[in-house]
Design a protein around this motif. Structure first.
Motif, PDB file in Angstrom:
ATOM      1  N   ASP A   1       0.812  -1.215   0.000  1.00 28.93           N
ATOM      2  CA  ASP A   1       0.000   0.000   0.000  1.00 28.93           C
ATOM      3  C   ASP A   1       0.846   1.267   0.000  1.00 28.93           C
ATOM      4  O   ASP A   1       0.458   2.273  -0.590  1.00 28.93           O
ATOM      5  CB  ASP A   1      -0.929   0.029   1.222  1.00 28.93           C
ATOM      6  N   GLU A   2       1.979   1.230   0.663  1.00 32.23           N
ATOM      7  CA  GLU A   2       2.800   2.431   0.845  1.00 32.23           C
ATOM      8  C   GLU A   2       3.726   2.736  -0.335  1.00 32.23           C
ATOM      9  O   GLU A   2       4.147   3.865  -0.509  1.00 32.23           O
ATOM     10  CB  GLU A   2       3.649   2.307   2.111  1.00 32.23           C
ATOM     11  N   THR A   3       4.080   1.727  -1.104  1.00 31.31           N
ATOM     12  CA  THR A   3       5.087   1.933  -2.145  1.00 31.31           C
ATOM     13  C   THR A   3       4.455   2.212  -3.498  1.00 31.31           C
ATOM     14  O   THR A   3       3.314   1.843  -3.765  1.00 31.31           O
ATOM     15  CB  THR A   3       6.028   0.718  -2.243  1.00 31.31           C
ATOM     16  N   CYS A   4       5.230   2.863  -4.347  1.00 36.45           N
ATOM     17  CA  CYS A   4       4.754   3.202  -5.687  1.00 36.45           C
ATOM     18  C   CYS A   4       4.992   2.030  -6.640  1.00 36.45           C
ATOM     19  O   CYS A   4       5.683   1.074  -6.308  1.00 36.45           O
ATOM     20  CB  CYS A   4       5.436   4.465  -6.190  1.00 36.45           C
TER      21      CYS A   4
ATOM     22  N   THR B   1      16.302  -1.090  -5.668  1.00 41.25           N
ATOM     23  CA  THR B   1      16.459   0.060  -4.780  1.00 41.25           C
ATOM     24  C   THR B   1      15.191   0.897  -4.726  1.00 41.25           C
ATOM     25  O   THR B   1      14.680   1.323  -5.761  1.00 41.25           O
ATOM     26  CB  THR B   1      17.631   0.952  -5.238  1.00 41.25           C
ATOM     27  N   CYS B   2      14.714   1.143  -3.531  1.00 44.11           N
ATOM     28  CA  CYS B   2      13.613   2.074  -3.286  1.00 44.11           C
ATOM     29  C   CYS B   2      14.209   3.469  -3.181  1.00 44.11           C
ATOM     30  O   CYS B   2      15.283   3.643  -2.594  1.00 44.11           O
ATOM     31  CB  CYS B   2      12.905   1.711  -1.983  1.00 44.11           C
ATOM     32  N   VAL B   3      13.526   4.461  -3.729  1.00 45.48           N
ATOM     33  CA  VAL B   3      14.063   5.826  -3.702  1.00 45.48           C
ATOM     34  C   VAL B   3      13.268   6.769  -2.798  1.00 45.48           C
ATOM     35  O   VAL B   3      13.458   7.977  -2.845  1.00 45.48           O
ATOM     36  CB  VAL B   3      14.167   6.412  -5.132  1.00 45.48           C
ATOM     37  N   HIS B   4      12.382   6.203  -1.979  1.00 43.13           N
ATOM     38  CA  HIS B   4      11.577   7.017  -1.069  1.00 43.13           C
ATOM     39  C   HIS B   4      11.571   6.384   0.316  1.00 43.13           C
ATOM     40  O   HIS B   4      10.647   5.644   0.678  1.00 43.13           O
ATOM     41  CB  HIS B   4      10.149   7.166  -1.589  1.00 43.13           C
ATOM     42  N   ALA B   5      12.589   6.696   1.094  1.00 41.70           N
ATOM     43  CA  ALA B   5      12.713   6.119   2.432  1.00 41.70           C
ATOM     44  C   ALA B   5      11.485   6.392   3.285  1.00 41.70           C
ATOM     45  O   ALA B   5      11.057   5.528   4.057  1.00 41.70           O
ATOM     46  CB  ALA B   5      13.968   6.658   3.115  1.00 41.70           C
ATOM     47  N   PHE B   6      10.884   7.568   3.131  1.00 39.53           N
ATOM     48  CA  PHE B   6       9.728   7.883   3.958  1.00 39.53           C
ATOM     49  C   PHE B   6       8.537   6.989   3.636  1.00 39.53           C
ATOM     50  O   PHE B   6       7.684   6.758   4.482  1.00 39.53           O
ATOM     51  CB  PHE B   6       9.341   9.363   3.827  1.00 39.53           C
TER      52      PHE B   6
ATOM     53  N   PRO C   1      10.045   6.828  11.647  1.00 39.81           N
ATOM     54  CA  PRO C   1      10.136   6.846  10.194  1.00 39.81           C
ATOM     55  C   PRO C   1      10.715   8.172   9.707  1.00 39.81           C
ATOM     56  O   PRO C   1      10.423   9.225  10.276  1.00 39.81           O
ATOM     57  CB  PRO C   1       8.680   6.704   9.735  1.00 39.81           C
ATOM     58  N   PRO C   2      11.540   8.136   8.669  1.00 42.27           N
ATOM     59  CA  PRO C   2      12.104   9.381   8.162  1.00 42.27           C
ATOM     60  C   PRO C   2      11.024  10.282   7.584  1.00 42.27           C
ATOM     61  O   PRO C   2      10.061   9.800   6.991  1.00 42.27           O
ATOM     62  CB  PRO C   2      13.084   8.921   7.080  1.00 42.27           C
ATOM     63  N   ALA C   3      11.178  11.565   7.816  1.00 41.49           N
ATOM     64  CA  ALA C   3      10.252  12.548   7.244  1.00 41.49           C
ATOM     65  C   ALA C   3      10.653  12.818   5.795  1.00 41.49           C
ATOM     66  O   ALA C   3      11.813  12.622   5.418  1.00 41.49           O
ATOM     67  CB  ALA C   3      10.318  13.842   8.049  1.00 41.49           C
TER      68      ALA C   3
ATOM     69  N   GLU D   1       3.013  10.579  -7.600  1.00 41.12           N
ATOM     70  CA  GLU D   1       2.368   9.999  -6.423  1.00 41.12           C
ATOM     71  C   GLU D   1       3.233  10.187  -5.170  1.00 41.12           C
ATOM     72  O   GLU D   1       2.733  10.558  -4.104  1.00 41.12           O
ATOM     73  CB  GLU D   1       2.108   8.519  -6.671  1.00 41.12           C
ATOM     74  N   ALA D   2       4.531   9.944  -5.293  1.00 42.66           N
ATOM     75  CA  ALA D   2       5.429  10.102  -4.142  1.00 42.66           C
ATOM     76  C   ALA D   2       5.478  11.555  -3.682  1.00 42.66           C
ATOM     77  O   ALA D   2       5.525  11.841  -2.485  1.00 42.66           O
ATOM     78  CB  ALA D   2       6.831   9.615  -4.498  1.00 42.66           C
ATOM     79  N   TRP D   3       5.462  12.493  -4.640  1.00 39.25           N
ATOM     80  CA  TRP D   3       5.466  13.922  -4.302  1.00 39.25           C
ATOM     81  C   TRP D   3       4.211  14.280  -3.511  1.00 39.25           C
ATOM     82  O   TRP D   3       4.286  14.940  -2.474  1.00 39.25           O
ATOM     83  CB  TRP D   3       5.586  14.741  -5.585  1.00 39.25           C
ATOM     84  N   LEU D   4       3.064  13.832  -4.007  1.00 37.33           N
ATOM     85  CA  LEU D   4       1.813  14.124  -3.310  1.00 37.33           C
ATOM     86  C   LEU D   4       1.805  13.518  -1.912  1.00 37.33           C
ATOM     87  O   LEU D   4       1.374  14.155  -0.945  1.00 37.33           O
ATOM     88  CB  LEU D   4       0.631  13.611  -4.127  1.00 37.33           C
ATOM     89  N   LEU D   5       2.279  12.295  -1.785  1.00 41.07           N
ATOM     90  CA  LEU D   5       2.329  11.646  -0.480  1.00 41.07           C
ATOM     91  C   LEU D   5       3.262  12.409   0.470  1.00 41.07           C
ATOM     92  O   LEU D   5       2.941  12.591   1.649  1.00 41.07           O
ATOM     93  CB  LEU D   5       2.780  10.197  -0.608  1.00 41.07           C
ATOM     94  N   ALA D   6       4.384  12.875  -0.031  1.00 39.60           N
ATOM     95  CA  ALA D   6       5.300  13.660   0.806  1.00 39.60           C
ATOM     96  C   ALA D   6       4.624  14.939   1.291  1.00 39.60           C
ATOM     97  O   ALA D   6       4.763  15.325   2.453  1.00 39.60           O
ATOM     98  CB  ALA D   6       6.575  13.985   0.025  1.00 39.60           C
ATOM     99  N   LEU D   7       3.868  15.584   0.409  1.00 44.22           N
ATOM    100  CA  LEU D   7       3.141  16.796   0.814  1.00 44.22           C
ATOM    101  C   LEU D   7       2.110  16.473   1.892  1.00 44.22           C
ATOM    102  O   LEU D   7       2.012  17.187   2.895  1.00 44.22           O
ATOM    103  CB  LEU D   7       2.443  17.424  -0.397  1.00 44.22           C
ATOM    104  N   VAL D   8       1.356  15.394   1.699  1.00 45.63           N
ATOM    105  CA  VAL D   8       0.336  15.009   2.677  1.00 45.63           C
ATOM    106  C   VAL D   8       0.977  14.709   4.026  1.00 45.63           C
ATOM    107  O   VAL D   8       0.496  15.154   5.065  1.00 45.63           O
ATOM    108  CB  VAL D   8      -0.482  13.800   2.159  1.00 45.63           C
ATOM    109  N   ARG D   9       2.069  13.970   4.018  1.00 41.64           N
ATOM    110  CA  ARG D   9       2.710  13.582   5.283  1.00 41.64           C
ATOM    111  C   ARG D   9       3.385  14.744   6.000  1.00 41.64           C
ATOM    112  O   ARG D   9       3.643  14.665   7.197  1.00 41.64           O
ATOM    113  CB  ARG D   9       3.725  12.476   5.029  1.00 41.64           C
ATOM    114  N   SER D  10       3.688  15.815   5.277  1.00 42.15           N
ATOM    115  CA  SER D  10       4.380  16.937   5.920  1.00 42.15           C
ATOM    116  C   SER D  10       3.456  18.116   6.203  1.00 42.15           C
ATOM    117  O   SER D  10       3.907  19.158   6.654  1.00 42.15           O
ATOM    118  CB  SER D  10       5.561  17.383   5.051  1.00 42.15           C
TER     119      SER D  10
END
Length: 144
Positions: free
Chosen positions: A9-12, A53-58, A80-82, A98-107
């Motif tokens: 669910d969390e990964t792209c 390799t995953c490129v989104h540690a958060f 978890p890393p921010a 998708e990762a960009w949007l998720l980063a915005l939501v989480r921050s």
């Protein structure tokens, strides 16, 4: 630590976490040309080593590390890393939307989420087609 279902669910779609368990791939601090998507494998790999390799540690909720290639043990308990400042910049590659949007939501604090999402949509429309933005927003917000 994420369960296998949570990892899915969390990964792209370009993440090795869609097919491999935590520890079976490395985690990089951010996307780069050195970690391209492999259409043959179905996820990103380090170009120099071929290691998944995953490129989104958060997103996988572990710090960057050489878990598969270097034998670094997964953390047993950690915050978890921010998202980093680079994660909050509009990507030029649609696979990172998708990762960009998720980063915005989480921050973003909950009270500011509606404003943040409206701004993100407006900014993304300068670079991406509306259908692509809508699909990414639905995945991030759980609407399909």
């Amino acid at each position: 630590m994420l369960s296998p279902e949570e990892l899915l669910d969390e990964t792209c779609v370009a993440c090795p976490g869609q097919r491999l368990p935590l520890g079976a791939f490395d985690v990089a601090p951010r996307p780069s040309p050195a970690i391209p998507f492999s259409p043959v494998l179905g996820y990103r790999v380090a170009a120099d080593t071929g290691v998944p390799t995953c490129v989104h540690a958060f997103r996988v909720r572990v710090p960057p590390g050489l878990y598969a290639s270097g034998g670094v043990p997964l953390p047993t308990s950690a915050v978890p890393p921010a998202p980093s400042p680079a994660d909050l910049e509009l990507p030029s590659d649609g696979t990172l939307l998708e990762a960009w949007l998720l980063a915005l939501v989480r921050s973003t604090p909950a009270a500011q989420l509606q404003v943040t999402l409206a701004r993100a949509e407006k900014l993304a429309l300068e670079r991406f087609p509306p259908a692509e933005i809508l699909a990414a927003m639905r995945r991030v917000l759980g609407g399909g």
